[in-house]
Scaffold this motif. Structure first.
Motif, PDB file in Angstrom:
ATOM      1  N   VAL A 186       0.458  -1.488  -0.375  1.00 47.21           N
ATOM      2  CA  VAL A 186       0.172  -0.094  -0.052  1.00 47.21           C
ATOM      3  C   VAL A 186       0.807   1.261   0.025  1.00 47.21           C
ATOM      4  O   VAL A 186       0.475   2.266  -0.460  1.00 47.21           O
ATOM      5  CB  VAL A 186      -1.130   0.240   1.002  1.00 47.21           C
ATOM      6  CG1 VAL A 186      -2.063  -1.520   1.168  1.00 47.21           C
ATOM      7  CG2 VAL A 186      -0.485   0.104   2.535  1.00 47.21           C
ATOM      8  N   PHE A 235       2.037   2.399  -3.785  1.00 47.71           N
ATOM      9  CA  PHE A 235       0.562   2.444  -4.513  1.00 47.71           C
ATOM     10  C   PHE A 235       0.644   3.747  -4.226  1.00 47.71           C
ATOM     11  O   PHE A 235       0.375   4.396  -5.210  1.00 47.71           O
ATOM     12  CB  PHE A 235      -0.651   1.653  -4.069  1.00 47.71           C
ATOM     13  CG  PHE A 235      -1.529   2.354  -4.555  1.00 47.71           C
ATOM     14  CD1 PHE A 235      -1.858   2.306  -5.999  1.00 47.71           C
ATOM     15  CD2 PHE A 235      -2.589   3.255  -4.337  1.00 47.71           C
ATOM     16  CE1 PHE A 235      -2.651   2.802  -7.138  1.00 47.71           C
ATOM     17  CE2 PHE A 235      -3.745   3.840  -4.296  1.00 47.71           C
ATOM     18  CZ  PHE A 235      -4.069   3.730  -6.240  1.00 47.71           C
ATOM     19  N   TRP A 292       0.762   7.019  -6.012  1.00 49.04           N
ATOM     20  CA  TRP A 292       0.287   8.004  -6.913  1.00 49.04           C
ATOM     21  C   TRP A 292       0.120   9.116  -7.081  1.00 49.04           C
ATOM     22  O   TRP A 292       0.016   9.323  -7.368  1.00 49.04           O
ATOM     23  CB  TRP A 292      -1.568   7.696  -5.746  1.00 49.04           C
ATOM     24  CG  TRP A 292      -2.433   7.818  -6.088  1.00 49.04           C
ATOM     25  CD1 TRP A 292      -3.754   8.049  -6.913  1.00 49.04           C
ATOM     26  CD2 TRP A 292      -2.843   9.510  -6.106  1.00 49.04           C
ATOM     27  NE1 TRP A 292      -5.060   8.508  -7.249  1.00 49.04           N
ATOM     28  CE2 TRP A 292      -3.945   9.849  -6.323  1.00 49.04           C
ATOM     29  CE3 TRP A 292      -2.537   9.826  -4.611  1.00 49.04           C
ATOM     30  CZ2 TRP A 292      -4.690  10.325  -5.460  1.00 49.04           C
ATOM     31  CZ3 TRP A 292      -3.649  11.240  -4.613  1.00 49.04           C
ATOM     32  CH2 TRP A 292      -4.633  11.005  -4.948  1.00 49.04           C
ATOM     33  N   ALA A 344      -4.376  -6.637   1.222  1.00 53.71           N
ATOM     34  CA  ALA A 344      -3.488  -5.348   0.696  1.00 53.71           C
ATOM     35  C   ALA A 344      -3.533  -5.671  -1.278  1.00 53.71           C
ATOM     36  O   ALA A 344      -3.181  -4.581  -2.250  1.00 53.71           O
ATOM     37  CB  ALA A 344      -2.207  -4.920   1.171  1.00 53.71           C
ATOM     38  N   THR A 373      -5.112  -3.366  -4.132  1.00 49.59           N
ATOM     39  CA  THR A 373      -4.007  -1.768  -4.448  1.00 49.59           C
ATOM     40  C   THR A 373      -4.062  -2.543  -6.236  1.00 49.59           C
ATOM     41  O   THR A 373      -3.778  -2.019  -6.646  1.00 49.59           O
ATOM     42  CB  THR A 373      -2.729  -1.805  -4.456  1.00 49.59           C
ATOM     43  OG1 THR A 373      -2.433  -3.514  -3.901  1.00 49.59           O
ATOM     44  CG2 THR A 373      -2.764  -1.498  -2.817  1.00 49.59           C
ATOM     45  N   ASN A 374      -4.309  -3.665  -6.317  1.00 51.05           N
ATOM     46  CA  ASN A 374      -4.693  -4.188  -8.051  1.00 51.05           C
ATOM     47  C   ASN A 374      -5.505  -3.353  -8.367  1.00 51.05           C
ATOM     48  O   ASN A 374      -5.865  -2.910  -9.707  1.00 51.05           O
ATOM     49  CB  ASN A 374      -4.585  -5.471  -8.089  1.00 51.05           C
ATOM     50  CG  ASN A 374      -3.296  -6.604  -7.425  1.00 51.05           C
ATOM     51  OD1 ASN A 374      -2.395  -6.039  -7.754  1.00 51.05           O
ATOM     52  ND2 ASN A 374      -3.221  -8.200  -7.531  1.00 51.05           N
ATOM     53  N   ILE A 421      -5.074   0.654  -8.834  1.00 48.86           N
ATOM     54  CA  ILE A 421      -4.291  -0.194 -10.294  1.00 48.86           C
ATOM     55  C   ILE A 421      -5.403  -0.303 -11.376  1.00 48.86           C
ATOM     56  O   ILE A 421      -4.593   1.113 -12.260  1.00 48.86           O
ATOM     57  CB  ILE A 421      -2.900  -0.914 -10.228  1.00 48.86           C
ATOM     58  CG1 ILE A 421      -2.201  -0.429  -9.177  1.00 48.86           C
ATOM     59  CG2 ILE A 421      -2.124  -0.908 -11.918  1.00 48.86           C
ATOM     60  CD1 ILE A 421      -1.502  -1.608  -8.707  1.00 48.86           C
TER      61      ILE A 421
END
Length: 348
Positions: free
Chosen positions: A87, A90, A94, A147, A151-152, A155
């Motif tokens: 995380v 990511f 981001w 997580a 996150t996948n 994304i």
């Protein structure tokens, strides 16, 4: 033998024994140990590029190992470093993609976002442990999977269905043109300074502050700490939050330094889980983690040269690495034997 001398001799002895057993395994399997270890050495320190890549590999291990060690020193088993790292990775990317700011603002903001994301992910098991008595091992393991899949999905959403995000803006990058020049365009980046600074900060917290004293006291004996007037529940949550922040920063090292983007993952990175081994190798101390991360990261990267340069199968390479780490992790046995030998010598 003095305690300080023992702490130096034991790890060295453990590494030597690990290398000897690894050599025996290679010889039994029909491979030349000298050629094998030469390939390993060249893979780590053979040229400037390999040195740079070895340092690059060590960097996230420093922070992941530190995250595990910090929680352990306060009596907690943070097995969720992997999820907190993901995380954090990511969140850092981001910020690096969505915003376009001056580097003096953008890079610290991306690093802060990674630390906060990791801290939030660790806050949940910390609260459940402190106030409901829920086992942190179970919760942190489960949150690793949450997580990964969350996150996948983010994304995919962020990149309009693509499997990876855009590259971060240069203003959020940890890359260093200086390191690229001296290491033949390796991926070594400025994150190594952040990792070493984190080691110093955690050492300072644990050894020189009231907070560190309380956290260690809670780790040694929770009931005694509570009897002494310490806020045990608060310290449990604080410990997990700091540990998670370190893990989030480890993810930022990959997102802002090594890769510059984040992609959909079919499985875990493994860095967070390897952080457990790094912590054990470092005896769960901040300075020891430097040794553990250096050994583990160097072996991980350098071993990649053994199949091509020495013809040793990857499976056997993994066994040899495991044997070396096993002996180092079992260093307390050698310490015990040395202490007994010293006592017998004193008696005589």
């Amino acid at each position: 033998m003095s305690n300080r001398m023992t702490n130096i001799v034991v790890p060295v002895l453990a590494v030597i024994l690990g290398l000897i057993v690894g050599a025996i395994i290679m010889a039994i399997s029909g491979y030349n140990p000298v050629v094998g270890y030469q390939a390993l050495w060249e893979g780590i320190l053979g040229d400037s590029y390999n040195i740079g890549e070895s340092v690059r590999t060590i960097t996230p291990y420093l922070l992941a190992g530190l995250a595990v060690a910090f929680a352990f020193r306060t009596g907690l088993f943070n097995i969720g470093v992997e999820g907190q790292l993901i995380v954090g990775w990511f969140a850092a990317v981001w910020i690096g993609v969505v915003f376009d700011l001056p580097m003096i603002v953008h890079l610290p903001l991306a690093l802060l976002a990674a630390a906060i994301a990791g801290a939030i992910w660790a806050f949940v098991p910390g609260v459940l442990k402190a106030y409901l008595g829920v086992n942190e091992v179970v919760v942190t393991i489960m949150m690793n999977y949450v997580a990964l899949h969350v996150t996948n999905a983010l994304i995919k959403n962020m990149s309009d269905g693509s499997d990876s995000t855009e590259r971060i803006h240069e203003s959020a990058s940890l890359k260093s043109s200086f390191f690229e020049q001296i290491t033949d365009i390796s991926r070594m980046h400025n994150g190594i300074f952040i990792a070493l600074l984190a080691v110093f900060v955690i050492w300072f917290i644990l050894q020189k502050t009231t907070l560190g004293y309380e956290l260690k006291a809670v780790g040694f004996n929770r009931h005694a700490s509570e009897y002494a007037g310490m806020n045990v529940k608060k310290n449990i949550v604080v410990s997990m939050v700091i540990s998670g922040a370190l893990a989030g920063l480890a993810g930022a090292m990959e997102g802002l330094g090594t890769f510059g983007y984040v992609a959909v993952k079919s499985g875990f990175t493994g860095i967070g889980f390897d952080g457990i081994a790094v912590s054990v190798l470092g005896a769960n101390s901040p300075l020891g983690v430097v040794f553990g991360a250096t050994l583990f990261g160097s072996l991980k990267y350098g071993a990649g040269n053994m199949p091509s340069a020495a013809g040793i199968p990857e499976e056997l390479v993994s066994v040899i690495i495991a044997i070396i780490i096993f002996f180092v992790a079992s260093g307390y046995i050698f310490k015990l034997l040395l202490e007994k030998f010293s006592k017998k010598k004193e008696v005589k």
